[in-house]
Motif scaffolding. Structure first.
Motif, short mmCIF file in Angstrom:
data_model
loop_
_atom_site.label_atom_id
_atom_site.label_comp_id
_atom_site.label_asym_id
_atom_site.label_seq_id
_atom_site.Cartn_x
_atom_site.Cartn_y
_atom_site.Cartn_z
N GLN A 58 11.62 -77.43 -80.61
CA GLN A 58 11.37 -76.01 -80.89
C GLN A 58 12.02 -75.62 -82.21
O GLN A 58 11.43 -74.93 -83.04
CB GLN A 58 11.92 -75.14 -79.75
CG GLN A 58 11.14 -75.30 -78.45
CD GLN A 58 11.91 -74.80 -77.24
OE1 GLN A 58 13.13 -74.97 -77.15
NE2 GLN A 58 11.21 -74.21 -76.28
N ASP A 74 19.51 -78.19 -68.62
CA ASP A 74 19.94 -78.54 -69.98
C ASP A 74 19.61 -77.30 -70.81
O ASP A 74 18.49 -77.12 -71.25
CB ASP A 74 19.12 -79.77 -70.40
CG ASP A 74 19.39 -80.23 -71.82
OD1 ASP A 74 20.41 -79.81 -72.40
OD2 ASP A 74 18.59 -81.03 -72.33
N GLY A 92 10.97 -81.28 -73.74
CA GLY A 92 10.12 -82.39 -74.17
C GLY A 92 10.08 -83.53 -73.17
O GLY A 92 9.44 -84.55 -73.43
N GLY A 93 10.78 -83.40 -72.06
CA GLY A 93 10.67 -84.37 -70.97
C GLY A 93 11.59 -85.57 -71.07
O GLY A 93 11.43 -86.54 -70.33
N GLY A 94 12.58 -85.54 -71.94
CA GLY A 94 13.48 -86.68 -72.10
C GLY A 94 14.28 -86.98 -70.83
O GLY A 94 14.27 -88.12 -70.34
N HIS A 95 14.94 -85.96 -70.29
CA HIS A 95 15.70 -86.18 -69.06
C HIS A 95 14.75 -86.46 -67.90
O HIS A 95 15.04 -87.28 -67.02
CB HIS A 95 16.57 -84.96 -68.73
CG HIS A 95 17.78 -84.83 -69.60
ND1 HIS A 95 17.87 -83.92 -70.61
CD2 HIS A 95 18.96 -85.52 -69.61
CE1 HIS A 95 19.05 -84.05 -71.22
NE2 HIS A 95 19.72 -85.02 -70.63
N GLY A 110 15.30 -78.17 -64.28
CA GLY A 110 15.06 -76.74 -64.49
C GLY A 110 14.67 -76.37 -65.91
O GLY A 110 14.19 -75.25 -66.15
N THR A 111 14.88 -77.28 -66.85
CA THR A 111 14.60 -77.01 -68.27
C THR A 111 13.98 -78.28 -68.86
O THR A 111 14.60 -78.96 -69.68
CB THR A 111 15.90 -76.68 -69.02
OG1 THR A 111 16.85 -77.72 -68.73
CG2 THR A 111 16.50 -75.34 -68.62
N GLN A 134 19.04 -64.51 -67.37
CA GLN A 134 18.34 -65.57 -66.64
C GLN A 134 19.36 -66.52 -66.00
O GLN A 134 19.24 -66.88 -64.83
CB GLN A 134 17.47 -66.38 -67.60
CG GLN A 134 16.27 -65.66 -68.15
CD GLN A 134 15.06 -65.72 -67.23
OE1 GLN A 134 14.76 -66.78 -66.69
NE2 GLN A 134 14.41 -64.61 -67.03
N GLY A 182 19.41 -73.82 -73.24
CA GLY A 182 19.21 -73.50 -74.65
C GLY A 182 17.88 -73.97 -75.20
O GLY A 182 16.86 -73.86 -74.56
N GLU A 215 9.60 -75.24 -66.82
CA GLU A 215 9.72 -75.07 -68.27
C GLU A 215 9.04 -73.76 -68.67
O GLU A 215 7.89 -73.53 -68.36
CB GLU A 215 9.09 -76.27 -69.01
CG GLU A 215 9.02 -76.14 -70.50
CD GLU A 215 10.33 -75.76 -71.20
OE1 GLU A 215 11.34 -76.46 -71.03
OE2 GLU A 215 10.34 -74.73 -71.92
N ARG A 216 9.79 -72.93 -69.36
CA ARG A 216 9.33 -71.60 -69.74
C ARG A 216 8.36 -71.63 -70.93
O ARG A 216 7.59 -70.71 -71.12
CB ARG A 216 10.58 -70.81 -70.16
CG ARG A 216 10.65 -69.41 -69.67
CD ARG A 216 12.01 -68.85 -70.08
NE ARG A 216 11.94 -67.40 -70.18
CZ ARG A 216 12.90 -66.64 -70.66
NH1 ARG A 216 14.03 -67.18 -71.08
NH2 ARG A 216 12.77 -65.34 -70.71
N SER A 229 10.04 -69.90 -65.23
CA SER A 229 11.48 -69.95 -65.43
C SER A 229 12.16 -70.68 -64.27
O SER A 229 11.69 -70.64 -63.13
CB SER A 229 12.04 -68.53 -65.51
OG SER A 229 13.44 -68.55 -65.49
N TYR A 230 13.31 -71.24 -64.57
CA TYR A 230 14.08 -71.89 -63.49
C TYR A 230 14.50 -70.88 -62.42
O TYR A 230 14.83 -71.27 -61.31
CB TYR A 230 15.29 -72.64 -64.06
CG TYR A 230 16.19 -71.90 -65.01
CD1 TYR A 230 16.77 -70.68 -64.69
CD2 TYR A 230 16.51 -72.46 -66.25
CE1 TYR A 230 17.63 -70.02 -65.57
CE2 TYR A 230 17.37 -71.81 -67.14
CZ TYR A 230 17.92 -70.59 -66.79
OH TYR A 230 18.77 -69.95 -67.65
#
Ligand code: SAM
Length: 280
Positions: free
Chosen positions: A101, A94, A31-34, A27-28, A206, A96, A51-52, A76-77
């Motif tokens: 950013q 994840d 940078g795509g790490g997870h 949902g967040t 949100q 915040g 990703e917003r 948004s998620y």
């Protein structure tokens, strides 16, 4: 992209090992790490990334453009449900701000770097924080700092900010906070910047919307994980998992990063992983 180290990544992928068949939502995606870790751990599952931030979303679309298992949405998620063909087997949030950013001065999230006081995740909508500030009175500024930053000296800080208007940049905001509190202002600075970020992105609203509708698009026995960074968002997730008939808290209900992880990635120090399973 590099520079953002995903938090508790093995705990997250390990938790989703027990999920039923179906898609997993990131949902967040940031940078795509997870997302990358989920992709490697679950090569046969479809992943839906929300990703917003348009800059991140574009980078993720590019990165996964040849991967039929990953779809990226610059939304948004709270808008994921209509995008799903069937209830999801799992979802990760994840919450915040990403360190990418934070470290980009043009985004205005850091009190250490000079830049426009923007602070929006989605720079294509709404107004930047420096615009919002122009129409806010002292009492409203104090209220935001108190509610979303949990800073006790909110009135004094708000008075300085109003007195320093127009406050257009991060360093102008920083100067007003330093003038108001004196001494070593790192904590009040972090709290004020957090408060304005939460406010300008309507983050708690949100999150509330997401939590209110989550059970409608998670499959029975589906798995939900939240990484929270402050007590306001953590409490909202805790109450849902504890009180909703639709979710069963895992045992333990939450986990922290290991001391080694915190040493290697100081951003992890305030993170908490909360997990629950959708009731059958
Ligand atoms: C902590 S970062 C996620 C980092 C990501 N897990 C990674 O490994 O790179 C949080 C991300 O959530 C995004 N975000 C914040 N609110 C959002 C929302 N309502 N819907 C979708 N994304 C959101 C932010 O733009 C930010 O990129």
């Amino acid at each position: 992209m590099s520079g953002h180290v995903p938090i508790m990544v093995q705990k997250v992928t390990g938790f989703f090992q027990g999920a039923p068949d179906g898609v997993i939502v990131d949902g967040t995606a940031g940078g795509g790490g997870h997302l990358e870790a989920l992709r490697l751990s679950f090569p046969d599952r479809r992943l839906v990334a929300m990703e917003r931030d348009p800059v991140f979303a574009a980078a993720l679309e590019q990165r996964f453009r040849d991967d039929p298992m990953v779809t990226v949405h610059n939304q948004s998620y709270t808008e994921v449900e209509p995008l799903l063909a069937a209830p999801a087997a799992g979802a990760l949030f994840d919450l915040g701000l990403s360190s990418l950013q934070l470290d980009d001065p043009s985004r205005g999230f850091s009190h250490r770097l000079d830049g426009p006081l923007d602070m929006r995740f989605d720079t294509s909508r709404g107004e930047p924080m420096h615009e919002a500030l122009r129409s806010m009175g002292e009492a409203e500024i104090a209220d935001v700092i108190y509610r979303y930053g949990q800073e006790g000296r909110s009135r004094r800080i708000a008075r300085e900010i109003r007195g320093a208007m127009p406050v257009r940049t991060t360093l102008e905001l920083r100067a007003a906070v330093v003038k108001a509190v004196g001494g070593n202002p790192v904590k009040p600075l972090s709290r004020v910047f957090q408060a304005f970020r939460i406010f300008v992105n309507d983050e708690l609203l949100q999150l509330d919307r997401l939590l209110a509708g989550l059970h409608t698009w998670i499959a029975p026995l589906g798995r939900v994980a939240f990484i929270t960074f402050h007590s306001m968002e953590d409490r909202a997730v805790k109450l849902l998992f504890r009180d909703s008939p639709h979710f069963i808290c895992t045992d333990p209900p939450w986990q922290l990063p290991s001391p080694e992880e915190v040493r290697e990635n100081p951003r992890a120090r305030s993170a908490r992983l909360r997990t629950a399973v959708r009731a059958s």
